[in-house]
Design a protein around this motif. Structure first.
Motif, PDB file in Angstrom:
ATOM      1  N   THR A  11       1.549  -1.536  -0.106  1.00 10.29           N
ATOM      2  CA  THR A  11       0.285  -0.067   0.388  1.00 10.29           C
ATOM      3  C   THR A  11       1.015   1.258  -0.310  1.00 10.29           C
ATOM      4  OG1 THR A  11      -0.068   0.692   2.391  1.00 10.29           O
ATOM      5  CG2 THR A  11      -1.751  -1.428   1.332  1.00 10.29           C
ATOM      6  N   ASN A  12       2.751   1.233  -0.275  1.00 11.50           N
ATOM      7  CA  ASN A  12       2.504   2.211   0.096  1.00 11.50           C
ATOM      8  C   ASN A  12       2.978   2.798  -1.412  1.00 11.50           C
ATOM      9  OD1 ASN A  12       6.057   2.823  -0.689  1.00 11.50           O
ATOM     10  ND2 ASN A  12       6.049   2.975   1.779  1.00 11.50           N
ATOM     11  N   GLN A  13       2.628   4.054  -1.476  1.00  7.76           N
ATOM     12  CA  GLN A  13       2.673   4.743  -3.026  1.00  7.76           C
ATOM     13  C   GLN A  13       4.136   4.418  -3.323  1.00  7.76           C
ATOM     14  OE1 GLN A  13       0.645   8.765  -1.320  1.00  7.76           O
ATOM     15  NE2 GLN A  13      -0.757   7.753  -1.307  1.00  7.76           N
ATOM     16  N   GLY A  14       4.418   5.469  -2.775  1.00  9.10           N
ATOM     17  CA  GLY A  14       6.385   4.998  -3.373  1.00  9.10           C
ATOM     18  C   GLY A  14       6.965   3.880  -3.873  1.00  9.10           C
ATOM     19  N   GLU A  15       6.657   3.044  -2.809  1.00  9.39           N
ATOM     20  CA  GLU A  15       7.052   1.823  -4.176  1.00  9.39           C
ATOM     21  C   GLU A  15       6.212   1.240  -4.783  1.00  9.39           C
ATOM     22  OE1 GLU A  15       6.607  -3.032  -1.818  1.00  9.39           O
ATOM     23  OE2 GLU A  15       6.797  -1.048  -0.194  1.00  9.39           O
ATOM     24  N   ASN A  39     -16.748   8.221  -7.811  1.00  8.26           N
ATOM     25  CA  ASN A  39     -16.140   6.730  -8.524  1.00  8.26           C
ATOM     26  C   ASN A  39     -15.754   7.064  -9.440  1.00  8.26           C
ATOM     27  OD1 ASN A  39     -17.055   4.466  -9.214  1.00  8.26           O
ATOM     28  ND2 ASN A  39     -18.690   4.211  -9.909  1.00  8.26           N
ATOM     29  N   PRO A  40     -14.520   6.083  -8.900  1.00  5.44           N
ATOM     30  CA  PRO A  40     -13.407   5.981 -10.209  1.00  5.44           C
ATOM     31  C   PRO A  40     -13.222   5.320 -11.660  1.00  5.44           C
ATOM     32  CG  PRO A  40     -12.518   5.169  -8.361  1.00  5.44           C
ATOM     33  CD  PRO A  40     -14.024   6.027  -7.883  1.00  5.44           C
ATOM     34  N   GLY A  41     -14.399   3.946 -11.019  1.00  5.95           N
ATOM     35  CA  GLY A  41     -14.880   3.300 -12.063  1.00  5.95           C
ATOM     36  C   GLY A  41     -13.038   2.281 -12.058  1.00  5.95           C
ATOM     37  N   ILE A  42     -12.657   1.316 -12.090  1.00  9.72           N
ATOM     38  CA  ILE A  42     -12.305   0.535 -12.379  1.00  9.72           C
ATOM     39  C   ILE A  42     -10.601   1.036 -12.819  1.00  9.72           C
ATOM     40  CG2 ILE A  42     -11.172  -1.821 -12.714  1.00  9.72           C
ATOM     41  CD1 ILE A  42     -14.239  -3.046 -13.405  1.00  9.72           C
ATOM     42  N   GLU A  57      -8.365   5.000 -20.144  1.00 13.26           N
ATOM     43  CA  GLU A  57      -7.825   6.534 -19.759  1.00 13.26           C
ATOM     44  C   GLU A  57      -6.825   6.217 -18.625  1.00 13.26           C
ATOM     45  OE1 GLU A  57     -10.374  10.663 -18.353  1.00 13.26           O
ATOM     46  OE2 GLU A  57     -10.895   8.742 -18.907  1.00 13.26           O
ATOM     47  N   GLU A  58      -5.708   7.216 -18.899  1.00  9.66           N
ATOM     48  CA  GLU A  58      -4.781   7.660 -18.278  1.00  9.66           C
ATOM     49  C   GLU A  58      -5.026   9.079 -16.899  1.00  9.66           C
ATOM     50  OE1 GLU A  58      -0.087   9.554 -18.050  1.00  9.66           O
ATOM     51  OE2 GLU A  58      -0.515   8.609 -19.454  1.00  9.66           O
ATOM     52  N   ILE A  59      -4.507   8.307 -15.477  1.00  6.30           N
ATOM     53  CA  ILE A  59      -4.615   9.034 -14.577  1.00  6.30           C
ATOM     54  C   ILE A  59      -3.676   9.190 -13.908  1.00  6.30           C
ATOM     55  CG2 ILE A  59      -7.736   8.643 -14.158  1.00  6.30           C
ATOM     56  CD1 ILE A  59      -6.727   6.623 -11.740  1.00  6.30           C
ATOM     57  N   SER A  60      -3.673   9.952 -13.037  1.00  6.28           N
ATOM     58  CA  SER A  60      -2.784  11.089 -12.097  1.00  6.28           C
ATOM     59  C   SER A  60      -2.122   9.909 -11.106  1.00  6.28           C
ATOM     60  CB  SER A  60      -2.998  12.334 -11.359  1.00  6.28           C
ATOM     61  OG  SER A  60      -3.399  12.236 -10.543  1.00  6.28           O
ATOM     62  N   TRP A  61      -0.746   9.862 -10.745  1.00  4.49           N
ATOM     63  CA  TRP A  61      -0.746   9.155  -9.835  1.00  4.49           C
ATOM     64  C   TRP A  61      -1.681   9.689  -8.367  1.00  4.49           C
ATOM     65  CZ3 TRP A  61       1.458   4.544  -9.965  1.00  4.49           C
ATOM     66  CH2 TRP A  61       2.389   4.299 -11.157  1.00  4.49           C
ATOM     67  N   GLU A  62      -1.864  11.027  -8.080  1.00  6.09           N
ATOM     68  CA  GLU A  62      -2.418  11.234  -6.547  1.00  6.09           C
ATOM     69  C   GLU A  62      -3.953  10.909  -6.716  1.00  6.09           C
ATOM     70  OE1 GLU A  62      -0.585  13.377  -8.812  1.00  6.09           O
ATOM     71  OE2 GLU A  62       1.289  14.040  -7.236  1.00  6.09           O
ATOM     72  N   ILE A  64      -4.821   8.138  -8.228  1.00  9.59           N
ATOM     73  CA  ILE A  64      -5.085   6.260  -7.784  1.00  9.59           C
ATOM     74  C   ILE A  64      -4.242   6.320  -6.442  1.00  9.59           C
ATOM     75  CG2 ILE A  64      -2.765   5.630  -8.390  1.00  9.59           C
ATOM     76  CD1 ILE A  64      -4.109   3.163 -10.371  1.00  9.59           C
ATOM     77  N   PHE A  65      -4.239   7.461  -5.908  1.00 14.23           N
ATOM     78  CA  PHE A  65      -3.486   7.079  -4.463  1.00 14.23           C
ATOM     79  C   PHE A  65      -4.727   7.855  -3.565  1.00 14.23           C
ATOM     80  CE2 PHE A  65       0.850   6.506  -6.007  1.00 14.23           C
ATOM     81  CZ  PHE A  65       1.200   5.237  -5.974  1.00 14.23           C
ATOM     82  N   GLU A  66      -5.115   8.256  -4.268  1.00 14.25           N
ATOM     83  CA  GLU A  66      -6.166   9.182  -3.719  1.00 14.25           C
ATOM     84  C   GLU A  66      -7.449   8.315  -2.930  1.00 14.25           C
ATOM     85  OE1 GLU A  66      -9.508  12.152  -4.101  1.00 14.25           O
ATOM     86  OE2 GLU A  66      -8.483  12.900  -4.390  1.00 14.25           O
ATOM     87  N   ASN A  67      -7.744   6.921  -3.846  1.00 16.04           N
ATOM     88  CA  ASN A  67      -9.123   6.293  -3.488  1.00 16.04           C
ATOM     89  C   ASN A  67      -8.132   5.026  -3.681  1.00 16.04           C
ATOM     90  OD1 ASN A  67     -11.098   7.047  -5.860  1.00 16.04           O
ATOM     91  ND2 ASN A  67      -9.100   7.414  -6.782  1.00 16.04           N
ATOM     92  N   PHE A  68      -6.727   4.619  -3.959  1.00 19.78           N
ATOM     93  CA  PHE A  68      -6.545   3.055  -3.137  1.00 19.78           C
ATOM     94  C   PHE A  68      -6.793   3.852  -1.440  1.00 19.78           C
ATOM     95  CE2 PHE A  68      -3.076   0.179  -4.450  1.00 19.78           C
ATOM     96  CZ  PHE A  68      -3.336   0.698  -5.347  1.00 19.78           C
ATOM     97  N   ASP A  69      -6.386   4.649  -0.766  1.00 21.38           N
ATOM     98  CA  ASP A  69      -6.805   5.053   0.534  1.00 21.38           C
ATOM     99  C   ASP A  69      -8.022   5.505   0.740  1.00 21.38           C
ATOM    100  OD1 ASP A  69      -4.002   5.391   1.074  1.00 21.38           O
ATOM    101  OD2 ASP A  69      -3.596   7.711   0.791  1.00 21.38           O
ATOM    102  N   ARG A  70      -9.230   5.830  -0.123  1.00 20.58           N
ATOM    103  CA  ARG A  70      -9.739   5.830   0.762  1.00 20.58           C
ATOM    104  C   ARG A  70     -10.922   4.503   0.383  1.00 20.58           C
ATOM    105  NH1 ARG A  70     -11.642   9.648  -2.829  1.00 20.58           N
ATOM    106  NH2 ARG A  70     -12.443   8.477  -4.690  1.00 20.58           N
ATOM    107  N   GLU A  71     -10.784   3.636  -0.928  1.00 15.71           N
ATOM    108  CA  GLU A  71     -11.617   2.155  -0.922  1.00 15.71           C
ATOM    109  C   GLU A  71     -10.703   1.593  -0.090  1.00 15.71           C
ATOM    110  OE1 GLU A  71     -14.488   2.418  -2.068  1.00 15.71           O
ATOM    111  OE2 GLU A  71     -14.141   3.972  -2.627  1.00 15.71           O
ATOM    112  N   LYS A  72      -9.575   1.704   0.999  1.00 15.57           N
ATOM    113  CA  LYS A  72      -8.405   0.308   1.028  1.00 15.57           C
ATOM    114  C   LYS A  72      -8.197  -0.731   0.418  1.00 15.57           C
ATOM    115  CE  LYS A  72     -10.588   1.154   5.526  1.00 15.57           C
ATOM    116  NZ  LYS A  72     -10.891   2.879   5.733  1.00 15.57           N
TER     117      LYS A  72
END
Length: 164
Positions: A11-15, A39-42, A57-62, A64-72
Motif C-alpha cells: 500500500t506504500n505509494q512510493g514503492e 466513483n473512479p471506476g476500475i 484512460e490515464e489518470i494521475s498518481w495522486e 489513483i492513490f487517493e482512491n487506494f486510500d479511500r477504498e482501502k
C-alpha cells in the motif's frame, strides 16, 4: 526456498509508483467504468504496448492513490517471473481480500492461525507485525466495567468495649 516469482503486496505509494514506472507503467482507469464524483471506476496500471490501449484512460498518481486510500486498496505484484525476467504482473485488490487470502494460504499449509506474521505492506518500516489471521478483538463497551469482586465491607474491629 521461496520462488523468485513470489507475489508481494503493498500500500506504500512510493514503492508502487517506483515498481510501475520501472516497467513503463502508468495509473489508469477502465473508461467504460468511470463514474461521476467519487466513483473512479476500475483502477489499473497500464503498460504501453499491451491490451489496454483503447479501453484505458490515464489518470494521475495522486488520483489513483487517493482512491487506494479511500477504498482501502492494495497492489499485489511480482518483481520477476519464474524465469527471472522483469514481471509486469499486478492486481489491485481490497486490503481485506488480501488479508483473507493470506490467512487461507496459511490454513492450507496447516497453520490455521497464521502463527508466523506476514507483512501485508512490504513498504512498512521493519517492526513486529500483528498477526493478520488473528481474530479481531471484541468491541469494547462504552459502559464502565463491573468489578469482578464485590466492594469491600467496612472492617469491624474486635475490640473490647466496642460494639458494632
Amino acid at each position: 526456498m521461496a520462488s523468485r516469482s513470489q507475489s508481494k503486496t503493498s500500500t506504500n505509494q512510493g514503492e508502487i509508483r517506483q515498481w510501475a514506472e520501472a516497467r513503463g507503467g502508468r495509473p489508469a482507469v477502465v473508461k467504460s467504468t468511470r463514474g461521476k464524483g467519487d466513483n473512479p471506476g476500475i483502477l489499473r496500471i497500464d503498460f504501453p504496448g499491451y491490451s489496454g490501449s483503447g479501453s484505458l484512460e490515464e489518470i494521475s498518481w495522486e488520483e489513483i492513490f487517493e482512491n487506494f486510500d479511500r477504498e482501502k486498496l492494495a497492489l499485489v505484484y511480482q518483481e520477476t517471473t519464474a524465469r527471472g525476467q522483469k514481471s509486469n504482473f499486478n492486481k489491485i485488490v481490497s486490503r481485506e481480500t488480501r488479508r483473507k487470502a493470506v490467512c487461507v494460504a496459511a490454513a492450507e499449509r496447516g497453520n490455521p492461525v497464521g502463527a508466523r506474521p506476514v507483512r501485508l505492506d512490504a513498504g512498512a518500516p521493519k517492526r513486529r507485525q500483528k498477526n493478520p489471521c488473528a481474530k479481531p478483538p471484541a468491541q469494547a463497551s462504552r459502559a464502565p466495567r463491573a468489578s469482578a469482586r464485590a466492594p469491600a465491607k467496612p472492617r469491624r474491629e474486635n475490640r473490647p468495649g466496642v460494639s458494632g
